[in-house]
Write an enzyme that holds these catalytic residues in place. Structure first.
Site, short mmCIF file in Angstrom:
data_model
loop_
_atom_site.label_atom_id
_atom_site.label_comp_id
_atom_site.label_asym_id
_atom_site.label_seq_id
_atom_site.Cartn_x
_atom_site.Cartn_y
_atom_site.Cartn_z
N ASN A 1 0.57 -1.19 -0.42
CA ASN A 1 -0.17 -0.18 -0.08
C ASN A 1 0.82 1.58 0.40
OD1 ASN A 1 -1.96 -1.61 -0.50
ND2 ASN A 1 -3.21 -1.39 1.93
N ARG B 1 -7.34 -1.76 -7.02
CA ARG B 1 -8.53 -0.28 -6.21
C ARG B 1 -7.50 0.55 -5.93
NH1 ARG B 1 -13.08 2.16 -4.30
NH2 ARG B 1 -11.99 3.90 -3.09
N ARG C 1 -16.95 0.49 -1.68
CA ARG C 1 -15.86 1.26 -1.93
C ARG C 1 -15.64 2.25 -3.18
NH1 ARG C 1 -10.51 -2.88 -1.95
NH2 ARG C 1 -9.53 -1.31 -1.17
N PRO C 2 -17.04 3.58 -2.83
CA PRO C 2 -16.88 4.87 -3.43
C PRO C 2 -15.49 5.40 -3.63
CG PRO C 2 -18.07 5.13 -1.37
CD PRO C 2 -18.07 3.22 -1.25
N ILE C 3 -16.16 6.59 -4.62
CA ILE C 3 -14.50 7.14 -4.63
C ILE C 3 -15.03 8.49 -4.26
CG2 ILE C 3 -13.48 5.27 -5.90
CD1 ILE C 3 -13.94 6.96 -8.43
N ASP C 4 -16.12 9.20 -4.00
CA ASP C 4 -16.97 10.18 -3.49
C ASP C 4 -15.97 11.23 -3.44
OD1 ASP C 4 -17.46 8.24 -1.61
OD2 ASP C 4 -18.54 10.07 -0.67
N LEU C 5 -14.77 10.88 -2.02
CA LEU C 5 -14.02 11.78 -1.02
C LEU C 5 -13.22 11.94 -2.44
CD1 LEU C 5 -14.48 10.11 2.77
CD2 LEU C 5 -15.05 11.72 1.59
N ILE D 1 -14.34 -0.41 9.59
CA ILE D 1 -14.64 0.38 7.98
C ILE D 1 -14.76 0.48 6.82
CG2 ILE D 1 -12.13 0.91 6.45
CD1 ILE D 1 -11.88 2.41 9.11
N ARG E 1 -2.33 -10.81 -5.06
CA ARG E 1 -2.68 -9.83 -4.32
C ARG E 1 -1.43 -8.86 -4.10
NH1 ARG E 1 -8.53 -8.83 -6.80
NH2 ARG E 1 -7.60 -6.88 -7.11
N1 EPU Z 1 -14.29 5.75 1.31
C1 EPU Z 1 -15.30 6.40 1.28
N2 EPU Z 1 -15.40 7.04 -0.03
C2 EPU Z 1 -14.76 7.23 -1.23
C3 EPU Z 1 -13.03 6.72 -0.32
C4 EPU Z 1 -13.89 6.10 0.41
O1 EPU Z 1 -16.93 6.41 1.35
O2 EPU Z 1 -13.51 8.21 -1.42
C5 EPU Z 1 -15.08 4.99 2.35
C6 EPU Z 1 -14.70 3.28 2.19
O3 EPU Z 1 -15.78 2.83 1.13
C7 EPU Z 1 -14.94 2.20 3.18
C8 EPU Z 1 -13.58 3.90 3.78
O4 EPU Z 1 -14.12 4.48 3.50
O5 EPU Z 1 -15.29 2.15 3.73
C9 EPU Z 1 -11.89 2.92 4.16
O6 EPU Z 1 -11.45 3.59 2.48
P1 EPU Z 1 -9.85 4.19 2.51
O7 EPU Z 1 -10.35 4.65 1.09
O8 EPU Z 1 -9.48 4.73 3.76
O9 EPU Z 1 -9.41 2.54 1.95
P2 EPU Z 1 -8.50 2.50 0.25
O10 EPU Z 1 -7.86 3.65 0.14
O11 EPU Z 1 -9.87 1.80 -0.68
C10 EPU Z 1 -6.22 1.44 1.51
C11 EPU Z 1 -6.04 -0.23 1.46
C12 EPU Z 1 -7.01 -0.59 2.41
C13 EPU Z 1 -7.28 -0.69 3.65
C14 EPU Z 1 -7.57 1.00 3.54
C15 EPU Z 1 -7.89 1.31 5.19
C16 EPU Z 1 -4.45 0.51 -0.65
C17 EPU Z 1 -4.75 0.12 -1.91
N3 EPU Z 1 -5.49 0.04 -0.33
O12 EPU Z 1 -7.98 1.58 0.66
O13 EPU Z 1 -5.91 -2.10 1.96
O14 EPU Z 1 -7.90 -1.77 4.00
O15 EPU Z 1 -6.93 1.07 2.35
O16 EPU Z 1 -6.53 1.28 5.78
O17 EPU Z 1 -3.95 1.31 0.79
C18 EPU Z 1 -5.26 -4.90 1.80
O18 EPU Z 1 -4.06 -3.82 1.47
O19 EPU Z 1 -5.64 -5.88 1.92
C19 EPU Z 1 -6.52 -3.64 1.90
C20 EPU Z 1 -7.74 -3.45 1.65
#
Ligand code: EPU
Length: 421
Positions: free
Chosen positions: A23, A92, A121-125, A327, A397
């Site tokens: 990550n 992702r 896992r939306p990307i709204d943020l 989370i 992965r």
């Molecule tokens: N979320 C939103 N909107 C957004 C972005 C996130 O609602 O625009 C929500 C997600 O749906 C989720 C929460 O916020 O419920 C956390 O998401 P975050 O964006 O923090 O996670 P991510 O960037 O998608 C990374 C890691 C994940 C790890 C999470 C939390 C990478 C590539 N992935 O995901 O790693 O679980 O942070 O620490 O950095 C893994 O390695 O197995 C893995 C899934």
């Protein structure tokens, strides 16, 4: 398709080097797009997700090659601001190319990212942050068309400290005009690692690792050399495996300060843990006791990625361990598979209560996501008899080779071609 076959019941002994952090490596590879020139990434783990990132880099026009242990990315040529849907769906992390491509090219076209099925896992943020900087984003039929002649520095208050949104905001702001102030930013060590790479490439980023990050935009970035930090979740995986199966394992090239809550829980379960500089040693009799509730939180809280791993270690612990996943909305998909192995788990919504059982038995199970798959491997190591884990590609992965690492520790684990496809 191939599956993992594990013959359980053997304690683990030996020493293991911990791979570089997935990550960290993935956003740093995306950041290399911004750093016009040649970047050298060391300690980059070789994973199917890394391979997908490399294919994206090549697709958009970067040259990428491996020389010994180092991965080189040359982004000095023209960059194409478009990622085909097939590549976007592979993982992702493809979404972290959004910020760099927009900043470098002033436009980008891509589709929704794929990744592990652990929730919506939306990307709204991510989009909120980029829009605040002046990007015009049109979403139509699963495709995003983004445009920004010039990204301008601004204040972005994230409603939730999303890791990916923090990374995209920082990456985009590096070439923005003026200062961007990001509040409620994610504090994960991987974000601090990204800051180190960006600053080595000539960016001006400060505060990563805390919840306020400041980015002073600069005109351009140049190639940089970087050493990726060790993977805290891979380390947690090997520790949970030793806790469950019993044994004596030393991990080296690891930063234990990055996964203190996992160490604390394993200690509470009765494991003997010693930490040193870049070193952790775990000794476990395999007879564990239940720990206090495990509630996942953004860093520095208990990592969601380690929840399935610790749950697997708790299956034979004496007493009941409560888990609450805050989370991701569906990160308990390993539970029905663990039940097939004789576990006693009751779930309600995002909570699970694990009652320790004296014995687990080998079974046929299916991995449906990366860490859930690792949990099945851990349970299989502690079970009697043979477990066959289908869907082993999910593990690729995030782990360089789960079977090689565990074989080094004396486990009986093999990957075999499935007869039934
Ligand atoms: N979320 C939103 N909107 C957004 C972005 C996130 O609602 O625009 C929500 C997600 O749906 C989720 C929460 O916020 O419920 C956390 O998401 P975050 O964006 O923090 O996670 P991510 O960037 O998608 C990374 C890691 C994940 C790890 C999470 C939390 C990478 C590539 N992935 O995901 O790693 O679980 O942070 O620490 O950095 C893994 O390695 O197995 C893995 C899934």
């Amino acid at each position: 398709m191939r599956s993992l076959h594990v013959l359980g019941g053997k304690p683990l002994f030996g020493a293991l080097r911990v791979q570089g952090a997935k990550n960290s490596a993935l956003p740093i590879l995306a950041a290399a797009v911004l750093a016009e020139g040649v970047s050298v990434i060391r300690n980059c783990p070789w994973l199917s997700d890394t391979d997908a990132a490399v294919r994206i880099l090549r697709e958009i026009g970067c040259r990428v090659w491996l020389d010994g242990e180092a991965l080189y990315v040359d982004s000095s040529g023209p960059v194409r601001p478009e990622i085909p849907e097939g590549l976007m769906r592979e993982m992702r992390s493809s979404v972290v190319f959004l910020g760099p491509l927009l900043a470098r090219c002033g436009e980008v076209r891509l589709s929704a990212p794929g990744g592990c099925e652990i929730g919506a896992r939306p990307i709204d943020l991510h989009l909120l942050a980029l829009r605040s900087m002046g990007a015009e984003i049109e979403e139509r039929g699963g495709t995003l068309n983004c445009r920004a002649k010039c990204l301008r520095g601004c204040r972005v208050d994230l409603p939730f400290p999303s890791v990916g949104a923090t990374e995209n905001a920082v990456l985009a702001a590096c070439l923005g005009r003026g200062e961007t102030l990001l509040t409620n930013a994610a504090r994960e060590p991987e974000i601090a690692d990204l800051q180190r790479f960006l600053n080595a490439a000539g960016a001006s980023v400060s505060g990563a690792g805390s919840s306020v990050i400041r980015v002073q935009g600069v005109k351009r970035l140049h190639g940089a050399a970087h050493q990726v930090i060790p993977d805290r979740i891979a380390a947690s995986t090997w520790l949970a495996a030793c806790a469950a199966a019993g044994g004596d394992v030393k991990l080296y090239d690891t930063e234990w300060r990055h996964y203190r809550p996992v160490l604390r829980t394993l200690k509470e379960m009765g494991c003997d843990l010693q930490t040193g500089e870049n070193l952790v040693r775990i000794r476990s009799t395999g007879k564990l006791k239940a720990a206090g509730p495990v509630v996942t939180r953004p860093y520095p809280g208990f990592p969601t990625d380690a929840q399935p791993l610790i749950m697997a270690a708790a299956l034979r612990a004496e007493g009941a361990t409560a888990f609450r996943e805050t989370i991701f909305e569906s990160r308990l998909r390993h539970v029905p598979e663990l039940l097939r192995m004789g576990a006693d788990i009751r779930t309600e919504g995002r909570c699970a209560l694990v009652w320790g059982v004296p014995k687990l038995r080998g079974a046929e199970v299916r991995a449906s996501d990366l860490r859930g798959g690792a949990a099945l491997v851990i349970a299989a190591l502690a079970a009697e008899g043979e477990t066959r884990i289908c869907g082993s590609e999910h593990l690729d992965r995030g782990y360089e080779s789960v079977e090689t690492s565990l074989t080094e520790l004396g486990a009986e684990i093999e990957r075999k071609e499935d007869r039934d496809g």
